[in-house]
Design an enzyme around this catalytic site. Structure first.
Site, PDB file in Angstrom:
ATOM      1  N   ILE A  62      29.981  66.414 -18.957  1.00  0.00           N
ATOM      2  CA  ILE A  62      30.441  65.902 -17.750  1.00  0.00           C
ATOM      3  C   ILE A  62      31.589  66.945 -16.917  1.00  0.00           C
ATOM      4  CG2 ILE A  62      30.118  63.428 -18.284  1.00  0.00           C
ATOM      5  CD1 ILE A  62      33.217  63.269 -19.610  1.00  0.00           C
ATOM      6  N   GLY A  70      33.817  74.577 -17.643  1.00  0.00           N
ATOM      7  CA  GLY A  70      34.773  75.503 -16.884  1.00  0.00           C
ATOM      8  C   GLY A  70      35.177  76.732 -17.914  1.00  0.00           C
ATOM      9  N   TYR A  94      37.417  77.333 -19.755  1.00  0.00           N
ATOM     10  CA  TYR A  94      37.834  76.697 -20.911  1.00  0.00           C
ATOM     11  C   TYR A  94      36.866  76.423 -21.934  1.00  0.00           C
ATOM     12  CZ  TYR A  94      36.558  72.250 -18.599  1.00  0.00           C
ATOM     13  OH  TYR A  94      36.000  71.457 -17.755  1.00  0.00           O
ATOM     14  N   GLY A  95      35.773  75.907 -21.480  1.00  0.00           N
ATOM     15  CA  GLY A  95      34.683  75.448 -22.482  1.00  0.00           C
ATOM     16  C   GLY A  95      33.810  74.205 -21.588  1.00  0.00           C
ATOM     17  N   VAL A  96      33.393  73.421 -22.322  1.00  0.00           N
ATOM     18  CA  VAL A  96      33.020  72.027 -21.757  1.00  0.00           C
ATOM     19  C   VAL A  96      33.534  70.666 -22.159  1.00  0.00           C
ATOM     20  CG1 VAL A  96      30.559  73.281 -21.677  1.00  0.00           C
ATOM     21  CG2 VAL A  96      31.042  71.745 -23.465  1.00  0.00           C
ATOM     22  N   VAL A  97      33.269  69.679 -21.239  1.00  0.00           N
ATOM     23  CA  VAL A  97      33.749  68.283 -21.688  1.00  0.00           C
ATOM     24  C   VAL A  97      32.607  67.717 -21.795  1.00  0.00           C
ATOM     25  CG1 VAL A  97      35.080  66.497 -20.640  1.00  0.00           C
ATOM     26  CG2 VAL A  97      35.920  68.650 -20.502  1.00  0.00           C
ATOM     27  N   LYS A 113      36.945  67.405 -24.865  1.00  0.00           N
ATOM     28  CA  LYS A 113      36.944  68.849 -24.473  1.00  0.00           C
ATOM     29  C   LYS A 113      36.486  69.586 -25.747  1.00  0.00           C
ATOM     30  CE  LYS A 113      40.126  72.189 -22.307  1.00  0.00           C
ATOM     31  NZ  LYS A 113      41.456  72.271 -21.639  1.00  0.00           N
ATOM     32  N   ASP A 168      48.104  75.254 -12.523  1.00  0.00           N
ATOM     33  CA  ASP A 168      46.732  75.301 -12.011  1.00  0.00           C
ATOM     34  C   ASP A 168      46.219  74.020 -11.206  1.00  0.00           C
ATOM     35  OD1 ASP A 168      43.607  75.997 -13.497  1.00  0.00           O
ATOM     36  OD2 ASP A 168      44.149  76.221 -11.452  1.00  0.00           O
TER      37      ASP A 168
HETATM   38  C1  LIG Z   1      31.637  61.888 -13.326  1.00  0.00           C
HETATM   39  O1  LIG Z   1      32.257  61.476 -14.393  1.00  0.00           O
HETATM   40  C2  LIG Z   1      33.290  62.169 -15.093  1.00  0.00           C
HETATM   41  C3  LIG Z   1      34.271  61.656 -15.813  1.00  0.00           C
HETATM   42  C4  LIG Z   1      35.406  62.451 -16.357  1.00  0.00           C
HETATM   43  C5  LIG Z   1      35.298  63.818 -16.127  1.00  0.00           C
HETATM   44  C6  LIG Z   1      36.173  64.590 -16.842  1.00  0.00           C
HETATM   45  O2  LIG Z   1      36.968  64.282 -17.701  1.00  0.00           O
HETATM   46  C7  LIG Z   1      36.354  66.114 -16.830  1.00  0.00           C
HETATM   47  C8  LIG Z   1      37.177  66.830 -17.357  1.00  0.00           C
HETATM   48  N1  LIG Z   1      38.126  66.496 -18.253  1.00  0.00           N
HETATM   49  C9  LIG Z   1      39.122  67.172 -18.611  1.00  0.00           C
HETATM   50  C10 LIG Z   1      39.496  68.486 -18.605  1.00  0.00           C
HETATM   51  C11 LIG Z   1      40.579  69.133 -19.172  1.00  0.00           C
HETATM   52  O3  LIG Z   1      40.721  70.492 -18.972  1.00  0.00           O
HETATM   53  C12 LIG Z   1      39.991  71.161 -18.183  1.00  0.00           C
HETATM   54  C13 LIG Z   1      41.560  68.219 -19.819  1.00  0.00           C
HETATM   55  C14 LIG Z   1      42.981  68.944 -20.448  1.00  0.00           C
HETATM   56  O4  LIG Z   1      42.530  69.852 -21.263  1.00  0.00           O
HETATM   57  O5  LIG Z   1      43.859  68.605 -19.995  1.00  0.00           O
HETATM   58  C15 LIG Z   1      41.441  67.034 -19.971  1.00  0.00           C
HETATM   59  C16 LIG Z   1      40.086  66.306 -19.572  1.00  0.00           C
HETATM   60 CL1  LIG Z   1      39.707  64.669 -19.675  1.00  0.00          CL
HETATM   61  C17 LIG Z   1      34.141  64.444 -15.719  1.00  0.00           C
HETATM   62  C18 LIG Z   1      33.183  63.452 -14.855  1.00  0.00           C
END
Ligand SMILES: COc1ccc(C(=O)/C=C\Nc2cc(OC)c(C(=O)O)cc2Cl)cc1
Length: 294
Positions: free
Chosen positions: A21, A24, A26-29, A44, A156
């Site tokens: 979902i 970046g 950083y990697g993937v989520v 993450k 950021d």
């Molecule tokens: C359409 O539905 C979606 C619902 C949730 C997402 C989503 O959560 C994406 C990134 N999430 C995150 C990234 C983070 O860093 C880069 C960190 C952190 O390291 O603080 C925490 C989170 Cl949660 C995307 C699409």
């Protein structure tokens, strides 16, 4: 052509990892289902090998004989985890659990799922109305006030790092390049963040010994973010980084004819995008600005 079964799920302890979902540097989520809690989370996935590669080459060797011990490259992600563990605020993403198997390359961080994802993609043809922008910006302001109070500079801030929850409120995410400071403000000299959101003082020609204020960097990025909220694009942009830096340092902020915005909002944006960090508006002053208090 053989049709195989559905997406094979990776099981990680009590989590079933599903679709990607987010993605970046950083990697993937990934969407992750926790079978015990019977709830979905955002998982993450950070590759340690990738972190080592990134930090290894990009990091300049410390000046000879410098006191500071070379930061262990994974230090960044462990510092991010330490920061997230101490934060507890309505407008900051909630880290629930870290799964770090020393033998494993991947490190997993489970966050409460922000079901609606990023508040806005930039550029967009459908920016927010002033009212909607004010609603979201209030959340960003409270989250940032809390971060600075906790002596953390985010570094950021941008729409894609502002996640929208089921309750329609925004939480600040991605502390991958954050700085912890002591005293009343950080004095920074490193470049970090997303180029179009970087403040002009980062691009100062001569090496200022004292470095620049961390809080003022976040305010600048909040100003670029607010501009994106209502215009759907960044105030300064260029495909080439050197040209972009020149624009950020020298070009005045231009307001497109459409949409027509209130004078209060334009004034606030100009105060946040003040190229001089000494005179740039501060978070306590933003809270009192007429556009915020309407
Ligand atoms: C359409 O539905 C979606 C619902 C949730 C997402 C989503 O959560 C994406 C990134 N999430 C995150 C990234 C983070 O860093 C880069 C960190 C952190 O390291 O603080 C925490 C989170 Cl949660 C995307 C699409």
């Amino acid at each position: 052509v053989s049709i195989t079964g559905g997406e094979d799920c990776v099981q990680l302890n009590q989590y079933k990892l599903q679709s990607e979902i987010g993605k970046g540097s950083y990697g993937v989520v990934k969407l992750a289902y926790n079978e015990d809690a019977e709830k979905f989370y955002a998982m993450k996935v950070v590759s340690k090998k990738k972190m080592l590669k990134q930090c290894g080459f990009l990091r300049r060797p410390p000046p000879q004989g410098s006191g500071s011990k070379p930061q262990e490259p994974l230090q960044r992600v462990y510092q991010e985890i330490a920061i997230l563990k101490k934060l507890d605020h309505h407008n900051i993403v909630k880290l629930v659990e870290v799964l770090d198997d020393p033998g494993e390359d991947n490190l997993h961080m489970a966050f409460e799922l922000m079901t609606k994802g990023a508040v806005m993609d930039v550029p967009t043809e459908t920016p927010f109305t002033e009212e909607q922008a004010r609603f979201y910006f209030r959340d960003v302001l409270l989250g940032m006030e809390y971060l600075h109070y906790q002596k953390i500079i985010h570094r950021d801030i941008k729409p894609t790092n502002l996640l929208l929850g089921e309750d329609g409120h925004v939480k600040i995410a991605d502390f991958g390049v954050s700085n912890v400071f002591e005293g009343s403000d950080a004095r920074l000299s490193s470049m970090a963040g997303t180029p179009a959101f970087m403040a002009p003082e980062m691009m100062a020609e001569l090496e200022q010994g004292a470095g620049f204020s961390g809080k003022a960097l976040d305010v600048w990025a909040m100003g670029v973010t607010l501009y994106c909220f209502v215009y759907g694009k960044c105030p300064f942009y260029d495909d080439f980084i050197v040209e972009l830096h020149i624009k950020i340092k020298n070009e005045p902020v231009c307001f497109p004819q459409e949409p027509t915005l209130s004078e209060d909002l334009k004034e606030l944006i100009l105060l946040m995008l003040d190229k001089n960090p000494e005179t740039r508006i501060t978070i306590p002053q933003i809270k009192l600005h007429p556009w915020m208090t309407q």
